[in-house]
Design a protein around this motif. Sequence first.
Motif, PDB file in Angstrom:
ATOM      1  N   ALA A  35      26.492   4.375 -10.867  1.00  0.00           N
ATOM      2  CA  ALA A  35      25.093   4.255 -10.456  1.00  0.00           C
ATOM      3  C   ALA A  35      24.199   4.951 -11.458  1.00  0.00           C
ATOM      4  O   ALA A  35      24.642   5.799 -12.248  1.00  0.00           O
ATOM      5  N   SER A  36      22.930   4.609 -11.411  1.00  0.00           N
ATOM      6  CA  SER A  36      21.920   5.281 -12.218  1.00  0.00           C
ATOM      7  C   SER A  36      20.893   5.925 -11.296  1.00  0.00           C
ATOM      8  O   SER A  36      20.706   5.484 -10.155  1.00  0.00           O
ATOM      9  N   ARG A  37      20.231   6.966 -11.809  1.00  0.00           N
ATOM     10  CA  ARG A  37      19.185   7.652 -11.045  1.00  0.00           C
ATOM     11  C   ARG A  37      17.941   7.774 -11.899  1.00  0.00           C
ATOM     12  O   ARG A  37      18.002   8.214 -13.044  1.00  0.00           O
ATOM     13  N   PHE A  38      16.820   7.376 -11.310  1.00  0.00           N
ATOM     14  CA  PHE A  38      15.522   7.470 -11.951  1.00  0.00           C
ATOM     15  C   PHE A  38      14.587   8.316 -11.091  1.00  0.00           C
ATOM     16  O   PHE A  38      14.759   8.411  -9.869  1.00  0.00           O
ATOM     17  N   ARG A  39      13.599   8.919 -11.727  1.00  0.00           N
ATOM     18  CA  ARG A  39      12.512   9.584 -11.005  1.00  0.00           C
ATOM     19  C   ARG A  39      11.289   8.678 -11.078  1.00  0.00           C
ATOM     20  O   ARG A  39      10.867   8.255 -12.154  1.00  0.00           O
ATOM     21  N   VAL A  40      10.721   8.390  -9.928  1.00  0.00           N
ATOM     22  CA  VAL A  40       9.595   7.465  -9.814  1.00  0.00           C
ATOM     23  C   VAL A  40       8.367   8.228  -9.340  1.00  0.00           C
ATOM     24  O   VAL A  40       8.462   9.074  -8.439  1.00  0.00           O
ATOM     25  N   GLN A  41       7.222   7.940  -9.930  1.00  0.00           N
ATOM     26  CA  GLN A  41       5.950   8.455  -9.412  1.00  0.00           C
ATOM     27  C   GLN A  41       5.287   7.364  -8.595  1.00  0.00           C
ATOM     28  O   GLN A  41       5.005   6.281  -9.099  1.00  0.00           O
ATOM     29  N   SER A  42       5.017   7.671  -7.326  1.00  0.00           N
ATOM     30  CA  SER A  42       4.406   6.686  -6.451  1.00  0.00           C
ATOM     31  C   SER A  42       2.962   6.410  -6.859  1.00  0.00           C
ATOM     32  O   SER A  42       2.307   7.226  -7.501  1.00  0.00           O
ATOM     33  N   GLU A  43       2.490   5.263  -6.454  1.00  0.00           N
ATOM     34  CA  GLU A  43       1.085   4.942  -6.579  1.00  0.00           C
ATOM     35  C   GLU A  43       0.272   5.767  -5.574  1.00  0.00           C
ATOM     36  O   GLU A  43       0.828   6.425  -4.682  1.00  0.00           O
ATOM     37  N   LEU A  44      -1.032   5.722  -5.721  1.00  0.00           N
ATOM     38  CA  LEU A  44      -1.946   6.379  -4.789  1.00  0.00           C
ATOM     39  C   LEU A  44      -2.738   5.333  -4.018  1.00  0.00           C
ATOM     40  O   LEU A  44      -3.001   4.248  -4.548  1.00  0.00           O
ATOM     41  N   PRO A  45      -3.130   5.644  -2.785  1.00  0.00           N
ATOM     42  CA  PRO A  45      -2.800   6.854  -2.034  1.00  0.00           C
ATOM     43  C   PRO A  45      -1.325   6.854  -1.634  1.00  0.00           C
ATOM     44  O   PRO A  45      -0.746   5.787  -1.405  1.00  0.00           O
ATOM     45  N   SER A  46      -0.748   8.040  -1.561  1.00  0.00           N
ATOM     46  CA  SER A  46       0.676   8.173  -1.241  1.00  0.00           C
ATOM     47  C   SER A  46       0.870   8.086   0.279  1.00  0.00           C
ATOM     48  O   SER A  46       1.331   9.015   0.929  1.00  0.00           O
ATOM     49  N   LEU A  47       0.517   6.918   0.798  1.00  0.00           N
ATOM     50  CA  LEU A  47       0.612   6.606   2.222  1.00  0.00           C
ATOM     51  C   LEU A  47       1.545   5.418   2.423  1.00  0.00           C
ATOM     52  O   LEU A  47       1.762   4.615   1.514  1.00  0.00           O
ATOM     53  N   SER A  48       2.049   5.268   3.627  1.00  0.00           N
ATOM     54  CA  SER A  48       3.134   4.321   3.872  1.00  0.00           C
ATOM     55  C   SER A  48       2.756   2.861   3.657  1.00  0.00           C
ATOM     56  O   SER A  48       3.331   2.177   2.812  1.00  0.00           O
ATOM     57  N   ARG A  49       1.800   2.349   4.424  1.00  0.00           N
ATOM     58  CA  ARG A  49       1.529   0.919   4.354  1.00  0.00           C
ATOM     59  C   ARG A  49       1.084   0.483   2.950  1.00  0.00           C
ATOM     60  O   ARG A  49       1.569  -0.529   2.441  1.00  0.00           O
ATOM     61  N   PRO A  50       0.189   1.228   2.275  1.00  0.00           N
ATOM     62  CA  PRO A  50      -0.140   0.837   0.905  1.00  0.00           C
ATOM     63  C   PRO A  50       1.075   0.800  -0.014  1.00  0.00           C
ATOM     64  O   PRO A  50       1.188  -0.090  -0.868  1.00  0.00           O
ATOM     65  N   LEU A  51       1.999   1.734   0.164  1.00  0.00           N
ATOM     66  CA  LEU A  51       3.144   1.782  -0.738  1.00  0.00           C
ATOM     67  C   LEU A  51       4.220   0.778  -0.362  1.00  0.00           C
ATOM     68  O   LEU A  51       5.012   0.370  -1.226  1.00  0.00           O
ATOM     69  N   TYR A  52       4.284   0.341   0.910  1.00  0.00           N
ATOM     70  CA  TYR A  52       5.154  -0.788   1.220  1.00  0.00           C
ATOM     71  C   TYR A  52       4.713  -1.999   0.400  1.00  0.00           C
ATOM     72  O   TYR A  52       5.529  -2.732  -0.161  1.00  0.00           O
ATOM     73  N   GLU A  53       3.408  -2.213   0.349  1.00  0.00           N
ATOM     74  CA  GLU A  53       2.850  -3.327  -0.402  1.00  0.00           C
ATOM     75  C   GLU A  53       3.121  -3.163  -1.905  1.00  0.00           C
ATOM     76  O   GLU A  53       3.457  -4.139  -2.594  1.00  0.00           O
ATOM     77  N   VAL A  54       3.000  -1.943  -2.408  1.00  0.00           N
ATOM     78  CA  VAL A  54       3.292  -1.692  -3.819  1.00  0.00           C
ATOM     79  C   VAL A  54       4.749  -2.035  -4.133  1.00  0.00           C
ATOM     80  O   VAL A  54       5.051  -2.731  -5.117  1.00  0.00           O
ATOM     81  N   LEU A  55       5.670  -1.535  -3.314  1.00  0.00           N
ATOM     82  CA  LEU A  55       7.090  -1.740  -3.575  1.00  0.00           C
ATOM     83  C   LEU A  55       7.479  -3.210  -3.507  1.00  0.00           C
ATOM     84  O   LEU A  55       8.342  -3.667  -4.271  1.00  0.00           O
ATOM     85  N   LEU A  56       6.869  -3.945  -2.604  1.00  0.00           N
ATOM     86  CA  LEU A  56       7.299  -5.320  -2.369  1.00  0.00           C
ATOM     87  C   LEU A  56       6.504  -6.360  -3.154  1.00  0.00           C
ATOM     88  O   LEU A  56       6.942  -7.508  -3.275  1.00  0.00           O
ATOM     89  N   THR A  57       5.342  -5.989  -3.708  1.00  0.00           N
ATOM     90  CA  THR A  57       4.558  -6.935  -4.501  1.00  0.00           C
ATOM     91  C   THR A  57       4.357  -6.482  -5.942  1.00  0.00           C
ATOM     92  O   THR A  57       3.940  -7.283  -6.783  1.00  0.00           O
ATOM     93  N   GLY A  58       4.597  -5.205  -6.237  1.00  0.00           N
ATOM     94  CA  GLY A  58       4.401  -4.705  -7.588  1.00  0.00           C
ATOM     95  C   GLY A  58       2.946  -4.621  -8.005  1.00  0.00           C
ATOM     96  O   GLY A  58       2.644  -4.603  -9.197  1.00  0.00           O
ATOM     97  N   THR A  59       2.026  -4.549  -7.031  1.00  0.00           N
ATOM     98  CA  THR A  59       0.597  -4.497  -7.337  1.00  0.00           C
ATOM     99  C   THR A  59      -0.012  -3.192  -6.850  1.00  0.00           C
ATOM    100  O   THR A  59       0.358  -2.694  -5.787  1.00  0.00           O
ATOM    101  N   PRO A  60      -0.977  -2.628  -7.589  1.00  0.00           N
ATOM    102  CA  PRO A  60      -1.633  -1.399  -7.151  1.00  0.00           C
ATOM    103  C   PRO A  60      -2.633  -1.670  -6.040  1.00  0.00           C
ATOM    104  O   PRO A  60      -3.047  -2.813  -5.809  1.00  0.00           O
ATOM    105  N   VAL A  61      -3.040  -0.604  -5.378  1.00  0.00           N
ATOM    106  CA  VAL A  61      -3.929  -0.729  -4.220  1.00  0.00           C
ATOM    107  C   VAL A  61      -5.251  -1.392  -4.578  1.00  0.00           C
ATOM    108  O   VAL A  61      -5.779  -2.200  -3.812  1.00  0.00           O
TER     109      VAL A  61
END
Length: 277
Positions: A35-61
């Motif tokens: 396996a590999s391990r990476f460190r990721v910096q989340s997008e802002l705001p660091s809130l759940s629903r916005p970041l679900y969208e970031v992870l699944l669409t690859g688009t910023p808020v």
Amino acid sequence: MSNNKLAMIMLDGLRYDTAVSHMGYLHHLVEYGKASRFRVQSELPSLSRPLYEVLLTGTPVWTNGVTGNRTVRLSHQESLFHLTRKQGLTNATASYYWVSELYNEAPFDPLRDRIQQNTDKPIQHGIFYFEDHYPDTHLFADAHYLLNTHGPDFLYVHSMNIDDDGHKYTADSIQYRNRVLAADAILATVLPVWMEKGYQIMITADHGMTADGNHGGTTSADREVPLFIISDRIAPGILEETISQLQVAPLACHLLGIPASEAMQPLTVCDRSPASP
């Protein structure tokens, strides 16, 4: 792993440093070159629903418009569910109900939407929970049922217990750390089975958790999360450099063998070779 099947696991609220110190099974795989391990910096705001969208669409808020947890509407972007269906692949998810509200049904009706089977929807096969304390053991059993029953090309699994205990007890608590250990133990049970079935694995988080028991800000505790990948398409080892969370969705497309959406960033992660642990 000779096919393109992918199980993407999102451990809500998992801090990078706690993942490094407490996920023994995953680091066993890293140490042995699996396996590999990476460190990721989340997008802002660091809130759940916005970041679900970031992870699944690859688009910023600022592009997708999902600016907070109270933005209850279907996504305007192409998600990994949309893209897999467009390419004739099958998908499934065991997730928190906000995922359904982003891609299938909004608002969520527990009586109608808990189990969804509709191959004409972006999410074709879904089992959704709506209590933050829904046990992770049950969630992964749901996911395993979907995997065994439908054999999806893309399986998305969204766990909530780490985030729930972080809010209740803070990230600087025995309960939070023990919940991370418990998640690692569940993964030690299910991942060998899924890998044997030919699945590549991605494990990441949306955001971290602070010593105040919250998230949403700009600190490393809020934003730094792990990304583990088990795939022969990504070199094993540890990448110390921090990567953007916007790379996760195009990376998933790469592992699935499908084109990324036009809105996603060009993929750069595959150009960076992790170092040996």
